[in-house]
Design a protein around this motif. Structure first.
Motif, PDB file in Angstrom:
ATOM      1  N   MET A   1       0.833  -1.194   0.000  1.00  0.00           N
ATOM      2  CA  MET A   1       0.000   0.000   0.000  1.00  0.00           C
ATOM      3  C   MET A   1       0.879   1.260   0.000  1.00  0.00           C
ATOM      4  N   PRO A   2       0.688   2.163  -0.971  1.00  0.00           N
ATOM      5  CA  PRO A   2       1.473   3.400  -0.993  1.00  0.00           C
ATOM      6  C   PRO A   2       1.265   4.214   0.275  1.00  0.00           C
ATOM      7  N   ASP A   3       2.239   5.062   0.589  1.00  0.00           N
ATOM      8  CA  ASP A   3       2.166   5.907   1.775  1.00  0.00           C
ATOM      9  C   ASP A   3       1.490   7.227   1.410  1.00  0.00           C
ATOM     10  N   PHE A   4       0.335   7.496   2.018  1.00  0.00           N
ATOM     11  CA  PHE A   4      -0.401   8.734   1.748  1.00  0.00           C
ATOM     12  C   PHE A   4      -0.301   9.721   2.904  1.00  0.00           C
ATOM     13  N   SER A   5       0.478   9.407   3.922  1.00  0.00           N
ATOM     14  CA  SER A   5       0.500  10.227   5.134  1.00  0.00           C
ATOM     15  C   SER A   5       0.942  11.660   4.870  1.00  0.00           C
ATOM     16  N   ASP A   6       1.817  11.850   3.877  1.00  0.00           N
ATOM     17  CA  ASP A   6       2.317  13.202   3.622  1.00  0.00           C
ATOM     18  C   ASP A   6       1.506  13.923   2.545  1.00  0.00           C
ATOM     19  N   LYS A   7       0.409  13.319   2.103  1.00  0.00           N
ATOM     20  CA  LYS A   7      -0.427  13.946   1.082  1.00  0.00           C
ATOM     21  C   LYS A   7      -1.432  14.903   1.723  1.00  0.00           C
ATOM     22  N   THR A   8      -1.785  15.930   0.983  1.00  0.00           N
ATOM     23  CA  THR A   8      -2.813  16.874   1.418  1.00  0.00           C
ATOM     24  C   THR A   8      -4.081  16.634   0.615  1.00  0.00           C
TER      25      THR A   8
ATOM     26  N   LEU B   1     -12.626  11.394   7.309  1.00  0.00           N
ATOM     27  CA  LEU B   1     -12.350  10.499   8.438  1.00  0.00           C
ATOM     28  C   LEU B   1     -11.594   9.255   7.979  1.00  0.00           C
ATOM     29  N   ALA B   2     -12.017   8.675   6.855  1.00  0.00           N
ATOM     30  CA  ALA B   2     -11.364   7.471   6.348  1.00  0.00           C
ATOM     31  C   ALA B   2      -9.926   7.760   5.939  1.00  0.00           C
ATOM     32  N   ALA B   3      -9.711   8.906   5.305  1.00  0.00           N
ATOM     33  CA  ALA B   3      -8.357   9.268   4.877  1.00  0.00           C
ATOM     34  C   ALA B   3      -7.431   9.417   6.077  1.00  0.00           C
ATOM     35  N   ARG B   4      -7.936  10.006   7.139  1.00  0.00           N
ATOM     36  CA  ARG B   4      -7.107  10.220   8.331  1.00  0.00           C
ATOM     37  C   ARG B   4      -6.915   8.932   9.125  1.00  0.00           C
ATOM     38  N   GLU B   5      -7.994   8.170   9.313  1.00  0.00           N
ATOM     39  CA  GLU B   5      -7.933   6.982  10.159  1.00  0.00           C
ATOM     40  C   GLU B   5      -7.272   5.797   9.457  1.00  0.00           C
TER      41      GLU B   5
ATOM     42  N   LEU C   1      -5.602   5.856   6.181  1.00  0.00           N
ATOM     43  CA  LEU C   1      -4.420   6.120   5.359  1.00  0.00           C
ATOM     44  C   LEU C   1      -3.384   6.986   6.073  1.00  0.00           C
ATOM     45  N   GLY C   2      -3.740   7.465   7.243  1.00  0.00           N
ATOM     46  CA  GLY C   2      -2.798   8.279   7.998  1.00  0.00           C
ATOM     47  C   GLY C   2      -2.559   9.659   7.423  1.00  0.00           C
ATOM     48  N   VAL C   3      -3.482  10.148   6.592  1.00  0.00           N
ATOM     49  CA  VAL C   3      -3.340  11.481   6.012  1.00  0.00           C
ATOM     50  C   VAL C   3      -3.363  12.514   7.132  1.00  0.00           C
ATOM     51  N   GLU C   4      -2.353  13.348   7.167  1.00  0.00           N
ATOM     52  CA  GLU C   4      -2.225  14.306   8.271  1.00  0.00           C
ATOM     53  C   GLU C   4      -2.944  15.622   8.021  1.00  0.00           C
ATOM     54  N   ARG C   5      -3.160  15.981   6.750  1.00  0.00           N
ATOM     55  CA  ARG C   5      -3.792  17.267   6.471  1.00  0.00           C
ATOM     56  C   ARG C   5      -4.969  17.096   5.515  1.00  0.00           C
ATOM     57  N   VAL C   6      -6.152  17.434   6.004  1.00  0.00           N
ATOM     58  CA  VAL C   6      -7.377  17.404   5.203  1.00  0.00           C
ATOM     59  C   VAL C   6      -8.028  18.779   5.286  1.00  0.00           C
ATOM     60  N   ILE C   7      -8.111  19.447   4.167  1.00  0.00           N
ATOM     61  CA  ILE C   7      -8.654  20.813   4.117  1.00  0.00           C
ATOM     62  C   ILE C   7     -10.086  20.763   3.612  1.00  0.00           C
ATOM     63  N   GLY C   8     -10.994  21.357   4.346  1.00  0.00           N
ATOM     64  CA  GLY C   8     -12.398  21.326   3.965  1.00  0.00           C
ATOM     65  C   GLY C   8     -12.930  22.680   3.556  1.00  0.00           C
TER      66      GLY C   8
ATOM     67  N   GLN D   1      -2.725   6.424  -8.710  1.00  0.00           N
ATOM     68  CA  GLN D   1      -2.733   6.997  -7.365  1.00  0.00           C
ATOM     69  C   GLN D   1      -4.129   7.008  -6.761  1.00  0.00           C
ATOM     70  N   LEU D   2      -5.122   7.412  -7.562  1.00  0.00           N
ATOM     71  CA  LEU D   2      -6.486   7.464  -7.034  1.00  0.00           C
ATOM     72  C   LEU D   2      -6.994   6.058  -6.732  1.00  0.00           C
ATOM     73  N   HIS D   3      -6.674   5.098  -7.572  1.00  0.00           N
ATOM     74  CA  HIS D   3      -7.061   3.703  -7.345  1.00  0.00           C
ATOM     75  C   HIS D   3      -6.514   3.219  -6.009  1.00  0.00           C
ATOM     76  N   GLY D   4      -5.237   3.531  -5.737  1.00  0.00           N
ATOM     77  CA  GLY D   4      -4.631   3.135  -4.466  1.00  0.00           C
ATOM     78  C   GLY D   4      -5.271   3.814  -3.278  1.00  0.00           C
ATOM     79  N   PHE D   5      -5.625   5.085  -3.432  1.00  0.00           N
ATOM     80  CA  PHE D   5      -6.279   5.839  -2.363  1.00  0.00           C
ATOM     81  C   PHE D   5      -7.629   5.213  -2.029  1.00  0.00           C
ATOM     82  N   ILE D   6      -8.415   4.922  -3.066  1.00  0.00           N
ATOM     83  CA  ILE D   6      -9.748   4.351  -2.863  1.00  0.00           C
ATOM     84  C   ILE D   6      -9.652   2.983  -2.200  1.00  0.00           C
ATOM     85  N   SER D   7      -8.709   2.169  -2.641  1.00  0.00           N
ATOM     86  CA  SER D   7      -8.511   0.860  -2.010  1.00  0.00           C
ATOM     87  C   SER D   7      -8.137   1.023  -0.549  1.00  0.00           C
ATOM     88  N   GLY D   8      -7.322   2.033  -0.270  1.00  0.00           N
ATOM     89  CA  GLY D   8      -6.837   2.252   1.084  1.00  0.00           C
ATOM     90  C   GLY D   8      -7.908   2.629   2.087  1.00  0.00           C
TER      91      GLY D   8
END
Length: 375
Positions: free
Chosen positions: A1-8, A23-27, A29-36, A160-167
């Protein structure tokens, strides 16, 4: 699984779907920054409190300025406008996608330049309860997540998007935009029409001073669970997909007319046959939801570096019901193209995929997955 933690990640429209994505991206995939970004500050404040986002933006431009991924989760009639604004304001490496339930008109409206970074998306999940307050990180777990791409899509962006969705736990599935809208008319939009129609039919009946609704049992409640969902949202969806919805309604009307005829004529054989067929179809649906995992195989496909090739390959397999667990593209050169590697479950699935792709003229092969193949 690619590392998405440093992605915004930017989310435009932080409601149930957008909030759950955050929530799913943070919990998961470990994404640290989510801008809404949303129309109302109170929605953003609630999303921030729940942890669905980490930052609030005051505009679309501000939200996407540093984003690697942008998810447009606004009403379907606004998606194209918002997506174009996001594409214009974001960097050249930002992948823009949406979460709407109609795709034909959206994808047909994109320019060749917009197709490079925009990939249509539709997670087939949700809830009768709306709003970011009902968001949860497991909403996408094992849900089909349709992806529609144009001919000019960049393979790296799709990968990249395919990996994100799977993650986030979903099952990314490529599909042609028109086929998507036809299917959604049958399995989503038509049921909403029927639930609302039935609710209003029963709601207007009063016999001997008693409302029929007061006699409704569990079966009626189950069947009409989705009635009354956000009226404006669903009006927009019906209008955006009116071609296929109208066709589906006509087909259903014909089916109802046959039921009426059978009931009036006392045709028990017809009724028993229809009910038995429905039971078989429902069992097939339920069995498909609990398929056991199989060993993995990698389908290797040499492809040219030409517009439309990636979309043709992934859609052909998606239409055959073949789920792509993972994919990667190794580009050799612009002249030679490269090798597309698709991970699927089971030897038979790999062989089926090879057969389909060879039928399209691709020299595909299937090999058993190994750590070496994953690299």
């Amino acid at each position: 699984m690619p590392d998405f933690s440093d992605k915004t990640v930017a989310i435009l429209g932080v409601g149930l779907m957008g909030g759950s994505l955050g929530l799913a991206a943070r919990e998961r995939l470990g994404v640290e920054r989510v801008i809404g970004f949303s129309r109302t500050r109170s929605t953003l404040q609630k999303a921030l409190e729940l942890g669905a986002i980490t930052d609030m933006a005051g505009s679309v431009d501000e939200a996407v300025s540093a984003a690697d991924f942008c998810f447009v989760s606004t009403p379907v009639r606004t998606i194209l406008e918002v997506a174009r604004q996001a594409l214009k304001a974001s960097g050249p490496g930002c992948i823009v996608t949406d979460m709407g339930s109609t795709k034909s008109s959206l994808m047909a409206s994109l320019t060749a330049a917009e197709e490079k970074r925009f990939i249509g998306g539709h997670p087939v999940c949700g809830s009768e309860t709306a709003g970011v307050g009902n968001a949860r990180d497991d909403l996408f777990e094992k849900a089909t997540y349709f992806l529609t791409s144009g001919e000019g899509v960049e393979p790296a962006a799709y990968q990249q998007l395919h990996g994100f969705i799977s993650g986030i736990g979903a099952i990314p599935t490529a599909i042609d935009p028109d086929a998507h809208d036809h299917i959604m008319a049958l399995v989503s939009h038509l049921p909403h029409v029927l639930a609302n129609s039935l609710m209003n039919q029963v709601g207007n009946v009063n016999l001997d001073g008693r409302e029929a609704l007061l006699s409704a049992g569990p079966s009626f409640r189950d069947l009409t669970r989705i009635a009354g969902s956000n009226p404006q949202v669903w009006t927009d969806i019906f209008m955006e997909n009116r071609r296929w919805l109208a066709d589906s309604l006509r087909e259903h009307r014909d089916s109802i007319d046959r039921f009426i005829e059978a009931v009036e004529q006392g045709d028990e054989k017809f009724l028993t046959g229809v009910l038995a067929e429905a039971a078989d179809n429902r069992n097939r649906m339920l069995e498909a939801e609990h398929l056991a995992p199989s060993e993995l195989y990698v389908v290797k496909v040499p492809i040219t570096d030409q517009p439309g090739v990636l979309s043709q390959v992934t859609v052909a397999l998606g239409n055959a019901g073949i789920n792509i667990d993972d994919l990667s593209f190794h580009r050799i050169s612009v002249e030679q193209g490269g090798v597309l590697s698709l991970v699927v479950s089971g030897r038979e699935t790999g062989d089926e995929a090879v057969g389909i792709l060879k039928g399209l003229g691709y020299d595909a092969v299937s090999v058993q997955f190994s750590e070496r193949e994953a690299g």
